[in-house]
Design an enzyme around this catalytic site. Structure first.
Site, PDB file in Angstrom:
ATOM      1  N   SER A   1      38.506  11.806 -40.660  1.00 56.47           N
ATOM      2  CA  SER A   1      37.545  10.828 -41.151  1.00 56.47           C
ATOM      3  C   SER A   1      36.446  10.655 -40.114  1.00 56.47           C
ATOM      4  O   SER A   1      36.613  11.016 -38.941  1.00 56.47           O
ATOM      5  CB  SER A   1      38.254   9.476 -41.379  1.00 56.47           C
ATOM      6  OG  SER A   1      37.327   8.431 -41.580  1.00 56.47           O
TER       7      SER A   1
ATOM      8  N   TYR B   1      44.005   2.395 -39.499  1.00 55.12           N
ATOM      9  CA  TYR B   1      43.357   3.571 -40.082  1.00 55.12           C
ATOM     10  C   TYR B   1      42.540   4.309 -39.028  1.00 55.12           C
ATOM     11  O   TYR B   1      42.603   5.530 -38.919  1.00 55.12           O
ATOM     12  CB  TYR B   1      42.464   3.143 -41.242  1.00 55.12           C
ATOM     13  CG  TYR B   1      41.875   4.306 -42.013  1.00 55.12           C
ATOM     14  CD1 TYR B   1      42.595   4.938 -43.016  1.00 55.12           C
ATOM     15  CD2 TYR B   1      40.591   4.765 -41.731  1.00 55.12           C
ATOM     16  CE1 TYR B   1      42.060   6.000 -43.724  1.00 55.12           C
ATOM     17  CE2 TYR B   1      40.045   5.835 -42.424  1.00 55.12           C
ATOM     18  CZ  TYR B   1      40.784   6.443 -43.426  1.00 55.12           C
ATOM     19  OH  TYR B   1      40.244   7.509 -44.114  1.00 55.12           O
TER      20      TYR B   1
END
Length: 211
Positions: free
Chosen positions: A157, A170
């Site tokens: 990401s 995350y």
């Protein structure tokens, strides 16, 4: 036919893990380009002659009716070792194996660091970091190392490079997945297995909108 058997697979079988909460349509849309490159000829076990068909396996925790019948769908909780073992055994049973593994599954649970619960932290890490490690290990050991070839792609990401607020687990596990990619590449490269990461930006889904 599996590695080591009398028949060499003519296919390139790609396994894609999808997010537990992301709509399958979202996953298909964002990886459609990659999938077009992994469609190859599949050796039909019955006729023992090549036939043209997509050789793709979609791994999700829950089944979805929106998955085309031309693709194999395996429902398993990849955060559990038993779930990963069942995936490997089923791939062996149907004679497909796995040439390309895309670790794309992930979850997110947004909250301020002062309010973030240990349960949310553990669940996020189990799906976003532990599962890619265990799945890569099992697939490489069972299918790729014996053939001395294979490709593993970890979907990280933008958060692996740039933190977003209110999402500590995350951000941390995506950074960890990037580091894991380096480690896997070093350990598996000697077997002809390529390991790379793709770090997309923000993709709006029902799950990410809530976080």
């Amino acid at each position: 036919s599996l590695p080591g058997s009398s028949l060499e697979r003519a296919a390139r079988v790609a396994c894609l893990s999808a997010g537990a909460c992301n709509p399958v349509s979202d996953t298909r849309r964002h990886v459609s380009d990659a999938r077009r490159h992994v469609r190859r000829r599949l050796l039909c076990p019955a006729a023992r002659s090549p036939c043209v068909m997509p050789a793709e396996v979609l791994l999700t925790r829950r089944r979805s009716r929106s998955i085309p019948s031309t693709r194999r769908h395996i429902a398993a909780d990849l955060a559990q070792e038993t779930g990963i073992a069942s995936v490997v055994e089923l791939l062996k049973a149907i004679g497909w194996g796995c040439d390309v593994l895309v670790n794309n599954g992930g979850i997110t649970a947004g909250a301020h660091v002062l309010d973030y619960s240990p349960a949310a932290w553990d669940r996020t890490f189990s799906v976003n970091l532990r599962a890619p490690f265990l799945l890569s290990q099992a697939v490489a050991r069972t299918f790729m190392v014996p053939c001395k070839r294979g490709v593993i792609i970890n979907v990280t990401s933008l958060n692996a490079e740039l933190a977003f607020p209110h999402n500590p687990a995350y951000v941390a596990c995506k950074g960890g997945l990037k580091a894991l990619t380096h480690s896997l590449a070093l350990d598996l490269g000697i077997y002809g297995i390529r390991v790379n990461a793709i770090g997309p930006g923000y993709i709006r889904t029902a799950m990410t909108a809530k976080s």
